[in-house]
Design a protein around this motif. Structure first.
Motif, mmCIF file in Angstrom:
data_model
loop_
_atom_site.group_PDB
_atom_site.id
_atom_site.type_symbol
_atom_site.label_atom_id
_atom_site.label_comp_id
_atom_site.label_asym_id
_atom_site.label_seq_id
_atom_site.Cartn_x
_atom_site.Cartn_y
_atom_site.Cartn_z
ATOM 1 N N ALA A 15 0.831 -1.206 0.000
ATOM 2 C CA ALA A 15 0.000 0.000 0.000
ATOM 3 C C ALA A 15 0.867 1.259 0.000
ATOM 4 C CB ALA A 15 -0.925 -0.011 1.216
ATOM 5 N N SER A 16 1.989 1.218 0.680
ATOM 6 C CA SER A 16 2.894 2.368 0.715
ATOM 7 C C SER A 16 3.455 2.659 -0.673
ATOM 8 C CB SER A 16 4.039 2.115 1.703
ATOM 9 O OG SER A 16 3.544 1.931 3.012
ATOM 10 N N ALA B 100 0.656 4.259 -2.681
ATOM 11 C CA ALA B 100 0.433 5.640 -2.245
ATOM 12 C C ALA B 100 1.564 6.552 -2.715
ATOM 13 C CB ALA B 100 0.298 5.686 -0.723
ATOM 14 N N ALA B 101 2.800 6.054 -2.663
ATOM 15 C CA ALA B 101 3.934 6.869 -3.114
ATOM 16 C C ALA B 101 3.862 7.117 -4.616
ATOM 17 C CB ALA B 101 5.244 6.162 -2.757
ATOM 18 N N TRP B 102 3.514 6.079 -5.382
ATOM 19 C CA TRP B 102 3.373 6.240 -6.833
ATOM 20 C C TRP B 102 2.257 7.235 -7.160
ATOM 21 C CZ3 TRP B 102 -0.481 5.556 -10.412
ATOM 22 C CH2 TRP B 102 -0.097 5.508 -11.751
ATOM 23 N N MET C 249 0.325 7.939 6.813
ATOM 24 C CA MET C 249 0.346 6.576 7.332
ATOM 25 C C MET C 249 -1.056 6.013 7.472
ATOM 26 S SD MET C 249 2.478 4.287 7.934
ATOM 27 C CE MET C 249 2.129 2.577 8.290
ATOM 28 N N LEU C 250 -2.001 6.844 7.846
ATOM 29 C CA LEU C 250 -3.384 6.389 7.953
ATOM 30 C C LEU C 250 -3.907 5.966 6.583
ATOM 31 C CD1 LEU C 250 -6.169 7.947 10.105
ATOM 32 C CD2 LEU C 250 -6.670 7.290 7.758
ATOM 33 N N ALA D 29 -4.198 -0.644 2.648
ATOM 34 C CA ALA D 29 -3.886 -2.048 2.910
ATOM 35 C C ALA D 29 -5.146 -2.812 3.304
ATOM 36 C CB ALA D 29 -2.831 -2.151 4.010
ATOM 37 N N ASN D 30 -6.023 -2.166 4.084
ATOM 38 C CA ASN D 30 -7.306 -2.761 4.450
ATOM 39 C C ASN D 30 -8.136 -3.042 3.196
ATOM 40 O OD1 ASN D 30 -10.275 -2.609 5.061
ATOM 41 N ND2 ASN D 30 -9.541 -2.513 7.155
ATOM 42 N N LYS D 31 -8.158 -2.084 2.291
ATOM 43 C CA LYS D 31 -8.919 -2.237 1.039
ATOM 44 C C LYS D 31 -8.335 -3.362 0.198
ATOM 45 C CE LYS D 31 -10.735 0.732 -2.694
ATOM 46 N NZ LYS D 31 -12.109 0.884 -2.171
#
Length: 341
Positions: A282-283, A286-288, A310-311, A317-319
């Motif tokens: 997920a990180s 999100a970064a991309w 971070m949230l 990640a939950n999704k």
């Protein structure tokens, strides 16, 4: 012992404690067993429910005792603890396990097969080697910093650290250089072993149809896909994807009372290897997205505008976990971009 219905078995290395109860919950027997006495003892009993805490060795004993015709139930230790009365010892632990197993709303852990446990070893070993590599890199950076040599954090700067140790023109004392060379050798050996395990995982991904379908989800690569296929329980264990995400520890803790909802930090319960891999994936998504820009009005775009980074990663990640459960349960591949509204 004909009236016994449920047996709580407190596991150990050598001495086991069994607590038998009838259908009403009354204690029928309490018995201490040596390791070699466990299977012969259960072979003499009529088929009943045998409950154990889900811990090291529980899956092995679950398989062996299950072969004798008994029904096996594994319970998370956190769910057994409230049933322990006053003093903690093996006898009271076994009684607590027996009582917990008789609760109609109790949640149980599925017994893993030998193949499932064997498939998980590669990820446990890889995690151990990666942690050792990180520890060695930090130690090497810290030692060099004592001599005024500063290198940025991250494994991508490892080559600079190694170059500093091997540079004869640097002002690093020879007494320190010879010792730090040992850490460099350790790093190279760890890097080689991690690469070897990565090749093993990549080979499994090519052969596993489930892993290939999971890799269609943005943020889920080879390692995460194979880990989900190997470590996640059967999708039938959960009613819906949000239950799977909660099992992974990707939902907030609740401290709600008096009709007021109070949510705390992420629970971090369940399988930590899968949770860590999903958050890493997920990180990267999100970064991309932060570099390229999210689709205007999409779920991820709204989250990035309103919430801390971070949230957003944990929510993503939950999704991803819920989407992965849907693919595991229903088949197919993921076609819709995960950043869509």
């Amino acid at each position: 012992m004909k009236n016994v219905s449920t047996i709580g078995l407190d596991l150990s290395k050598h001495v086991f404690q069994a607590n038998g109860a009838d259908k009403s919950g009354a204690v029928v027997f309490r018995k201490k067993l040596r390791r070699q006495q466990v299977l012969p003892f259960f072979a003499t009993l009529p088929p009943c429910t045998v409950a154990m805490e889900a811990c090291a060795g529980s899956h092995y004993w679950g398989r062996e005792i299950g072969k004798l015709g008994h029904s096996i139930k594994l319970i998370a230790p956190a769910y057994v603890k409230p049933f322990v009365k006053r003093q903690k010892n093996d006898a009271s632990d076994a009684e607590a396990i027996s009582e917990a197993a008789q609760r109609p709303t109790m949640r149980f852990v599925s017994v893993k097969s030998e193949e499932a446990q064997a498939a998980a070893i590669v990820f446990r070993t890889r995690d151990l080697l990666v942690r050792q590599r990180t520890q060695t890199i930090n130690a090497l950076r810290g030692h060099l910093a004592e001599f005024g040599m500063i290198i940025a954090k991250g494994p991508q700067h490892l080559s600079k650290l190694i170059a500093m140790v091997g540079d004869p023109t640097s002002h690093l004392p020879e007494a320190a250089r010879s010792i730090l060379a040992l850490l460099v050798e350790q790093l190279r050996a760890l890097e080689e072993r991690v690469t070897r395990l990565d090749r093993e995982i990549a080979g499994r991904a090519k052969e596993d149809k489930v892993a290939r379908r999971l890799m269609t989800i943005p943020g889920i690569g080879v390692v995460t896909a194979v880990a989900l296929a190997a470590l996640a329980p059967s999708p039938e264990t959960f009613k819906r994807g949000r239950d799977f995400a909660a099992w992974l520890g990707l939902t907030p803790l609740q401290r709600s009372t008096g009709g007021k909802e109070r949510l705390g930090r992420t629970s971090r319960m369940g399988e930590r290897t899968l949770r860590r891999l999903l958050i890493i994936g997920a990180s990267s998504v999100a970064a991309w997205t932060a570099r390229k820009g999210a689709l205007a009005g999409s779920w991820l775009d709204r989250m990035l505008r309103r919430k801390p980074p971070m949230l957003v990663r944990v929510a993503l990640a939950n999704k991803m976990a819920r989407v992965a459960w849907a693919l595991l349960a229903n088949g197919g591949v993921y076609r819709t971009p995960i950043v869509a509204a």
